[in-house]
Scaffold this active site. Structure first.
Site, PDB file in Angstrom:
ATOM      1  N   LYS A 237       0.843  -1.418   0.072  1.00 64.16           N
ATOM      2  CA  LYS A 237       0.064  -0.058  -0.218  1.00 64.16           C
ATOM      3  C   LYS A 237       0.625   0.799   0.212  1.00 64.16           C
ATOM      4  O   LYS A 237       1.641   1.325   1.192  1.00 64.16           O
ATOM      5  CB  LYS A 237      -0.809  -0.137   1.606  1.00 64.16           C
TER       6      LYS A 237
HETATM    7  C1  E4P Z   1      -8.306   1.638   3.581  1.00 62.38           C
HETATM    8  O1  E4P Z   1      -7.408   1.322   2.565  1.00 62.38           O
HETATM    9  C2  E4P Z   1      -8.318   3.084   3.872  1.00 62.38           C
HETATM   10  O2  E4P Z   1      -6.977   3.068   4.810  1.00 62.38           O
HETATM   11  C3  E4P Z   1      -9.153   3.226   4.940  1.00 62.38           C
HETATM   12  O3  E4P Z   1     -10.622   2.553   4.705  1.00 62.38           O
HETATM   13  C4  E4P Z   1      -9.686   4.622   6.071  1.00 62.38           C
HETATM   14  O4  E4P Z   1     -10.465   5.104   6.704  1.00 62.38           O
HETATM   15  P1  E4P Z   1     -10.846   5.869   7.565  1.00 62.38           P
HETATM   16  O5  E4P Z   1     -10.777   7.447   6.953  1.00 62.38           O
HETATM   17  O6  E4P Z   1     -11.817   5.545   8.200  1.00 62.38           O
HETATM   18  O7  E4P Z   1      -9.522   6.422   7.954  1.00 62.38           O
END
Ligand code: E4P
Length: 217
Positions: free
Chosen positions: A85
């Site tokens: 990621k």
């Molecule tokens: C997933 O890949 C993201 O990091 C996550 O959905 C972020 O979510 P949030 O905006 O609730 O922190």
């Protein structure tokens, strides 16, 4: 649209795996910190075992493309199903192109615009994570932005899949599916909310009551 679970909590990930409808896992540094996971490598490897066929996203934190590539190459040795990621930025896009060239799958995250998505697709990102909830939080329409990205990229032969992230409620999941997203990553609590409908519960109760009457007749 495939469903991933958005958490670094091993108990939740185990429960998600048992549901039979979850295809992968996304983590990020904040989710890992929330669990206080000391040994991140062991945690990610445990997640990979629970989802042997599913992508498991692990995020880089280096500031340079070279650093991100080095981290990504290390993460890729933790499990065959690890997706690196990478936060969207110039260095992140450079790293995405490099890792794609090395055959390592990537998930470009923190994407908030069609322009950013276009750059991530050109870098060969396996997944492009569009953040629905965080756009809503600042008064923009996260789903409209996500649909714009889906529509734009569907006109071209990019390999990237669009992953709806930052999901805050069951409606976001349905809207992401209707927008044509390939994947939504969803907190376990919200996945469970997707099951519920009062008429289903009432219907099961009615069928069971009538079945019990039949047994006594
Ligand atoms: C997933 O890949 C993201 O990091 C996550 O959905 C972020 O979510 P949030 O905006 O609730 O922190």
């Amino acid at each position: 649209m495939r469903l991933f679970v958005d958490t670094a909590n091993l108990a939740e990930i185990k429960e998600a795996a048992s549901l039979g409808i979850v295809a992968g896992v996304t983590t990020n540094p904040s989710l890992l910190a929330k669990e206080g996971n000391g040994n991140i490598k062991e945690t990610i490897q445990a997640i990979c075992k629970l989802f042997p066929d599913g992508p498991v996203s692990m995020e880089v934190t280096a500031e340079t493309a070279e650093g991100m590539v080095a981290e990504g190459q290390e993460f890729a040795t933790w499990g065959e199903n690890v997706y690196v990621k990478i936060p969207f930025c110039i260095e992140g896009i450079k790293a995405t192109a490099k890792l794609t060239g090395l055959g390592i799958p990537t998930n470009v995250t923190l994407v908030f615009s069609a322009a950013q998505a276009l750059l991530a697709a050109n870098a060969g990102a396996s997944f492009i994570s569009t953040f629905v909830g965080r756009l809503d939080d600042i008064g923009h329409d996260g789903i409209t932005c996500t649909k714009e990205i889906v529509d734009m990229l569907s006109m071209y032969p990019f390999d990237s899949e669009i992953l709806a992230a930052s999901i805050r409620n069951p409606l976001h999941v349905i809207q992401a599916a209707n927008a044509g997203c390939d994947i939504a990553t969803v907190p376990l609590k919200i996945i469970k909310q997707l099951y519920g409908h009062p008429l289903t519960e009432k219907g099961i109760e009615g069928f069971n009551t009538d079945w019990a009457k039949l047994q006594k007749a």
